[in-house]
Design a protein around this motif. Sequence first.
Motif, PDB file in Angstrom:
ATOM      1  N   LEU A  32     -16.267 -67.723 -29.130  1.00  0.00           N
ATOM      2  CA  LEU A  32     -15.077 -67.002 -29.424  1.00  0.00           C
ATOM      3  C   LEU A  32     -15.500 -65.503 -29.667  1.00  0.00           C
ATOM      4  N   ALA A  33     -16.661 -65.549 -30.392  1.00  0.00           N
ATOM      5  CA  ALA A  33     -17.322 -64.305 -31.045  1.00  0.00           C
ATOM      6  C   ALA A  33     -17.684 -63.547 -29.949  1.00  0.00           C
ATOM      7  N   SER A  34     -18.478 -64.175 -28.870  1.00  0.00           N
ATOM      8  CA  SER A  34     -19.062 -63.537 -27.745  1.00  0.00           C
ATOM      9  C   SER A  34     -18.227 -63.115 -26.394  1.00  0.00           C
ATOM     10  N   LEU A  35     -16.899 -63.587 -26.485  1.00  0.00           N
ATOM     11  CA  LEU A  35     -16.134 -63.373 -25.371  1.00  0.00           C
ATOM     12  C   LEU A  35     -15.911 -61.879 -24.583  1.00  0.00           C
ATOM     13  N   SER A  36     -15.961 -60.941 -25.945  1.00  0.00           N
ATOM     14  CA  SER A  36     -15.730 -59.565 -25.519  1.00  0.00           C
ATOM     15  C   SER A  36     -16.864 -58.858 -24.897  1.00  0.00           C
ATOM     16  N   SER A  37     -17.945 -59.709 -25.075  1.00  0.00           N
ATOM     17  CA  SER A  37     -19.342 -58.988 -24.599  1.00  0.00           C
ATOM     18  C   SER A  37     -20.191 -60.172 -24.066  1.00  0.00           C
ATOM     19  N   LEU A  38     -19.396 -60.905 -22.925  1.00  0.00           N
ATOM     20  CA  LEU A  38     -19.930 -61.995 -22.394  1.00  0.00           C
ATOM     21  C   LEU A  38     -21.420 -61.828 -21.545  1.00  0.00           C
ATOM     22  N   PRO A  39     -21.485 -60.587 -20.807  1.00  0.00           N
ATOM     23  CA  PRO A  39     -22.928 -60.450 -20.125  1.00  0.00           C
ATOM     24  C   PRO A  39     -23.990 -60.263 -21.142  1.00  0.00           C
ATOM     25  N   ALA A  41     -24.005 -61.709 -24.263  1.00  0.00           N
ATOM     26  CA  ALA A  41     -24.046 -63.045 -24.612  1.00  0.00           C
ATOM     27  C   ALA A  41     -24.642 -63.838 -24.100  1.00  0.00           C
ATOM     28  N   MET A  42     -24.724 -64.000 -22.646  1.00  0.00           N
ATOM     29  CA  MET A  42     -25.189 -64.803 -21.782  1.00  0.00           C
ATOM     30  C   MET A  42     -27.002 -64.619 -21.773  1.00  0.00           C
ATOM     31  N   ASN A  43     -27.190 -63.364 -21.514  1.00  0.00           N
ATOM     32  CA  ASN A  43     -28.507 -62.790 -21.500  1.00  0.00           C
ATOM     33  C   ASN A  43     -29.114 -63.223 -22.965  1.00  0.00           C
ATOM     34  N   TYR A  44     -28.540 -62.901 -23.951  1.00  0.00           N
ATOM     35  CA  TYR A  44     -28.925 -63.124 -25.123  1.00  0.00           C
ATOM     36  C   TYR A  44     -29.485 -64.797 -25.166  1.00  0.00           C
ATOM     37  N   TYR A  87     -30.472 -50.440 -29.944  1.00  0.00           N
ATOM     38  CA  TYR A  87     -29.055 -51.182 -29.278  1.00  0.00           C
ATOM     39  C   TYR A  87     -28.846 -52.725 -29.452  1.00  0.00           C
ATOM     40  N   PHE A  88     -30.038 -53.370 -29.286  1.00  0.00           N
ATOM     41  CA  PHE A  88     -30.197 -54.917 -29.296  1.00  0.00           C
ATOM     42  C   PHE A  88     -29.619 -55.324 -30.646  1.00  0.00           C
ATOM     43  N   ILE A  89     -30.395 -54.719 -31.570  1.00  0.00           N
ATOM     44  CA  ILE A  89     -30.116 -55.100 -33.195  1.00  0.00           C
ATOM     45  C   ILE A  89     -28.951 -54.909 -33.412  1.00  0.00           C
ATOM     46  N   GLN A  90     -28.359 -53.630 -33.219  1.00  0.00           N
ATOM     47  CA  GLN A  90     -26.970 -53.524 -33.630  1.00  0.00           C
ATOM     48  C   GLN A  90     -25.708 -54.233 -32.833  1.00  0.00           C
ATOM     49  N   LYS A  91     -26.050 -54.624 -31.628  1.00  0.00           N
ATOM     50  CA  LYS A  91     -25.172 -55.136 -30.665  1.00  0.00           C
ATOM     51  C   LYS A  91     -25.181 -56.921 -31.272  1.00  0.00           C
ATOM     52  N   GLU A  92     -26.347 -57.276 -31.491  1.00  0.00           N
ATOM     53  CA  GLU A  92     -26.720 -58.690 -32.106  1.00  0.00           C
ATOM     54  C   GLU A  92     -25.687 -58.940 -33.193  1.00  0.00           C
ATOM     55  N   LYS A  94     -23.154 -57.317 -34.350  1.00  0.00           N
ATOM     56  CA  LYS A  94     -21.718 -57.106 -34.141  1.00  0.00           C
ATOM     57  C   LYS A  94     -21.137 -58.435 -33.233  1.00  0.00           C
ATOM     58  N   VAL A  95     -21.973 -58.591 -32.331  1.00  0.00           N
ATOM     59  CA  VAL A  95     -21.346 -59.730 -31.284  1.00  0.00           C
ATOM     60  C   VAL A  95     -21.576 -60.989 -32.042  1.00  0.00           C
ATOM     61  N   PHE A  96     -22.635 -61.338 -32.694  1.00  0.00           N
ATOM     62  CA  PHE A  96     -22.901 -62.753 -33.071  1.00  0.00           C
ATOM     63  C   PHE A  96     -22.639 -62.890 -34.757  1.00  0.00           C
ATOM     64  N   PHE A  97     -23.586 -62.249 -35.181  1.00  0.00           N
ATOM     65  CA  PHE A  97     -23.556 -62.201 -36.638  1.00  0.00           C
ATOM     66  C   PHE A  97     -22.268 -61.879 -37.522  1.00  0.00           C
ATOM     67  N   THR A  98     -21.629 -60.535 -37.099  1.00  0.00           N
ATOM     68  CA  THR A  98     -20.486 -60.321 -37.997  1.00  0.00           C
ATOM     69  C   THR A  98     -19.326 -60.956 -37.288  1.00  0.00           C
ATOM     70  N   ARG A  99     -18.955 -61.166 -36.163  1.00  0.00           N
ATOM     71  CA  ARG A  99     -17.657 -61.789 -35.800  1.00  0.00           C
ATOM     72  C   ARG A  99     -17.876 -63.127 -36.068  1.00  0.00           C
ATOM     73  N   TYR A 100     -19.006 -63.768 -35.726  1.00  0.00           N
ATOM     74  CA  TYR A 100     -19.220 -65.081 -36.258  1.00  0.00           C
ATOM     75  C   TYR A 100     -19.042 -65.524 -37.638  1.00  0.00           C
TER      76      TYR A 100
END
Length: 229
Positions: A32-39, A41-44, A87-92, A94-100
């Motif tokens: 659910l946390a990664s739905l808005s950034s699916l590409p 999240a999949m690469n991650y 970019y990676f550190i901030q995106k990670e 936002k997508v995983f740690f904060t929303r999660y």
Amino acid sequence: MGFLADNSIQAVAFDIDGTFYPLWKTQLRVALASLSSLPFAMNYNKARQRVRTEDSFLSLPPLSEKERGERMCRYMWDRSEEEDIEYFIQKEKKVFFTRYEKSFSSIKAYDGVENVLSKLEEREIKLGVLSDFPVGSKLKAMGIDKYFPLQLSSEDWGRYKPCLTPFEMLISQIKEEPHAILYVGDSLRKDIEGAKRAGLRTALLSKKEELGSADIVFRDWSELDRVLF
């Protein structure tokens, strides 16, 4: 006499996700946390699995946040310039740690968890957690954070279980000999095989009867209670 006394266990450390509560709840929250950034999240996830596979059962130097980010960028995008790493550190985060993190306010521990932790505390057994994902507020949400003065995440060293580095860091911070530490987890490969190779005693939460070489295999926390004490 129980397992703790029979084996002179001085400390017990736990995995969190799948051990204190059902793993599917973690998987659902991550999805659910990664739905808005699916590409991303999949690469991650692919890159993270590659890191885990390459580092399996090795004792390696810890990585800084920048070094970990540089490695992930290479595996995700085949490039690792300064702007890519930032970019990676901030995106990670936002997508995983904060929303999660926000999704864990209603998480509930398995029945019997606090009973075991209370008994361990009464016996003055040292307690800690070692998780791959940041610990965040998960223990607090389950009402068990008070039991854990030591809360560690593999993210702190850029090495994921079953790499031996997180277990070696656990040993150094809990300040006991490896054979006097029991590690409790739900993954045979990541938790049990990694911990055993680092010299720890192990307990596996599993519904299957014959799984690997864990010192203890338990189906639920009431069974672990009976075995330990």
